[in-house]
Scaffold this active site. Structure first.
Site, PDB file in Angstrom:
ATOM      1  N   GLU A 110     -19.835 -26.398  57.650  1.00  0.00           N
ATOM      2  CA  GLU A 110     -18.824 -26.152  56.501  1.00  0.00           C
ATOM      3  C   GLU A 110     -17.342 -25.690  57.367  1.00  0.00           C
ATOM      4  O   GLU A 110     -17.647 -25.564  58.438  1.00  0.00           O
ATOM      5  CB  GLU A 110     -19.198 -24.701  55.840  1.00  0.00           C
ATOM      6  CG  GLU A 110     -19.381 -23.607  56.725  1.00  0.00           C
ATOM      7  CD  GLU A 110     -18.910 -22.189  55.880  1.00  0.00           C
ATOM      8  OE1 GLU A 110     -17.947 -22.317  55.199  1.00  0.00           O
ATOM      9  OE2 GLU A 110     -19.540 -21.312  56.155  1.00  0.00           O
ATOM     10  N   LYS A 144     -23.560 -11.070  55.294  1.00  0.00           N
ATOM     11  CA  LYS A 144     -22.786  -9.775  55.980  1.00  0.00           C
ATOM     12  C   LYS A 144     -23.021  -8.605  55.208  1.00  0.00           C
ATOM     13  O   LYS A 144     -23.091  -8.458  54.038  1.00  0.00           O
ATOM     14  CB  LYS A 144     -21.445 -10.137  56.141  1.00  0.00           C
ATOM     15  CG  LYS A 144     -20.860 -10.969  57.353  1.00  0.00           C
ATOM     16  CD  LYS A 144     -19.361 -10.555  57.684  1.00  0.00           C
ATOM     17  CE  LYS A 144     -19.217 -11.315  58.996  1.00  0.00           C
ATOM     18  NZ  LYS A 144     -18.630 -12.852  58.623  1.00  0.00           N
TER      19      LYS A 144
HETATM   20  N1  PSU Z   1     -19.577 -15.327  55.121  1.00  0.00           N
HETATM   21  C1  PSU Z   1     -19.304 -15.231  56.506  1.00  0.00           C
HETATM   22  N2  PSU Z   1     -18.559 -15.931  57.147  1.00  0.00           N
HETATM   23  C2  PSU Z   1     -17.803 -16.903  56.242  1.00  0.00           C
HETATM   24  C3  PSU Z   1     -18.172 -16.941  54.736  1.00  0.00           C
HETATM   25  C4  PSU Z   1     -18.819 -16.022  54.456  1.00  0.00           C
HETATM   26  O1  PSU Z   1     -20.023 -14.404  57.349  1.00  0.00           O
HETATM   27  O2  PSU Z   1     -17.106 -17.825  56.630  1.00  0.00           O
HETATM   28  C5  PSU Z   1     -17.528 -18.037  53.954  1.00  0.00           C
HETATM   29  C6  PSU Z   1     -18.365 -19.115  53.839  1.00  0.00           C
HETATM   30  O3  PSU Z   1     -17.435 -20.355  53.625  1.00  0.00           O
HETATM   31  C7  PSU Z   1     -18.991 -18.591  52.340  1.00  0.00           C
HETATM   32  C8  PSU Z   1     -17.718 -18.301  51.728  1.00  0.00           C
HETATM   33  O4  PSU Z   1     -19.436 -19.891  51.690  1.00  0.00           O
HETATM   34  O5  PSU Z   1     -17.044 -17.349  52.598  1.00  0.00           O
HETATM   35  C9  PSU Z   1     -18.193 -17.448  50.463  1.00  0.00           C
HETATM   36  O6  PSU Z   1     -17.059 -16.882  49.803  1.00  0.00           O
HETATM   37  P1  PSU Z   1     -17.146 -16.270  48.315  1.00  0.00           P
HETATM   38  O7  PSU Z   1     -17.711 -14.790  48.649  1.00  0.00           O
HETATM   39  O8  PSU Z   1     -15.810 -16.172  47.835  1.00  0.00           O
HETATM   40  O9  PSU Z   1     -18.080 -17.059  47.589  1.00  0.00           O
END
Ligand code: PSU
Ligand code: MN
Length: 300
Positions: A21, A155
């Site tokens: 990603e 996380k």
């Molecule tokens: N969790 C991490 N590192 C990240 C992300 C999530 O530990 O970089 C990023 C990923 O791209 C994930 C996104 O798909 O954040 C999720 O964002 P949201 O919670 O807005 O869906």
């Protein structure tokens, strides 16, 4: 979609390819280290014997596999948009540049015929979701996307228990890699048990083949790979920064797609690089393992 020639060749030959990603590069890791780390993640995939395919939208084109110029732009331009599944077409139609999340990367990778995807952490159910309804589209996308995602769990900025419940509801399986516990990203154990454990890339490939035979490969599958305990973030530092970060997000009134980048940035700043070091170690480990699984799957 524009698929990099090296990726096209690997897929045509039935060879191993690992999707990566780009939101982790643009919004998850601090500049300028992020570009070097993005290259190291690709190198880890190659070291495991597979072809890396970092995914992003560049000048309106969804690209599967980036050349160095595209990777540099995604890493270096602070105006790159965070693009989820619902945003891909709009950014494409406008000729924009966007970094893809787990959800949109999984969507585009599956569309290109890639079976394995590596990242750091999956998005999930946010704390307070009962009031905010903030649940990452990563979860619902995985419920309908045929891909294996290798990650270090989610996380602790998230509600880990609720995330695991949602994965169950959405038919997304979770396999612990050499562990019976769901990993907690910076920590090897989130405190939650897992039903299934696998101990080798070959054992994961067996599950992938059984899924294909039984038709459950229409759903995503999570391979949860814990950070090595010697690289874990100190538990007291972790808990202190987590509490402060959640308070800071609340005070700043951060919401929607900005919540996750805000908390990631807060962690990196407040731990003075310790969380970044852990993050890099675990993502490189996931890239390597994903490559090994892709190789094992293609070998049979
Ligand atoms: N969790 C991490 N590192 C990240 C992300 C999530 O530990 O970089 C990023 C990923 O791209 C994930 C996104 O798909 O954040 C999720 O964002 P949201 O919670 O807005 O869906
Ligand atoms: Mn959200």
């Amino acid at each position: 979609m524009l698929i990099h020639p090296e990726v096209t060749a690997a897929l045509a030959a039935g060879g191993p390819v690992v999707a990566l990603e780009s939101t982790i590069i643009s919004h998850g890791l601090p500049r300028p280290d992020n570009l070097r780390i993005a290259r190291e993640i690709e190198d880890a995939v190659r070291a495991g014997g597979a072809v890396p395919a970092t995914i992003a939208v560049v000048d309106g084109t969804a690209r599967i596999g980036l050349d160095d110029e595209a990777l540099s732009r995604v890493a270096g331009d602070p105006d790159v948009t965070k693009v989820s599944v619902r945003d891909i077409a709009t950014v494409a139609a406008r000729g924009g540049v966007g970094a893809t999340t787990v959800a949109s990367t999984a969507h585009l990778a599956a569309r290109a015929g890639i079976k394995v995807f590596a990242t750091g952490g999956l998005g999930g159910v946010h704390r307070g979701a009962r009031d905010t309804w903030d649940e990452s589209a990563d979860l619902t996308t995985l419920s309908r996307t045929p891909i294996l995602i290798v990650c270090a769990g989610v996380k602790s900025i998230l509600d880990v228990g609720a995330t695991l419940e949602r994965l169950e509801t959405l038919n997304v399986g979770v396999l612990g890699y050499r562990t019976d516990r769901f990993p907690g990203f910076y920590r090897a154990d989130s405190g939650h048990p897992l039903d299934w454990r696998v101990d080798s890339p070959g054992a994961v490939a067996d599950v992938l083949r059984a899924r294909a035979a039984l038709g459950t490969d229409v759903y995503g599958l999570v391979l949860a790979n814990p950070i090595a305990t010697e690289h874990e973030l100190d538990v007291e530092l972790h808990d202190r920064v987590l509490a402060a970060g959640l308070r800071a997000a609340d005070v700043a009134g951060v919401h929607g797609k900005d919540v996750t980048p805000f908390l990631l940035d807060f962690f990196h700043r407040e731990t003075h690089g310790a969380s970044l070091a852990a993050n890099v170690v675990l993502v490189l480990g996931n890239a390597r393992l994903a490559a090994e699984v892709a190789v094992a799957y293609c070998a049979a």
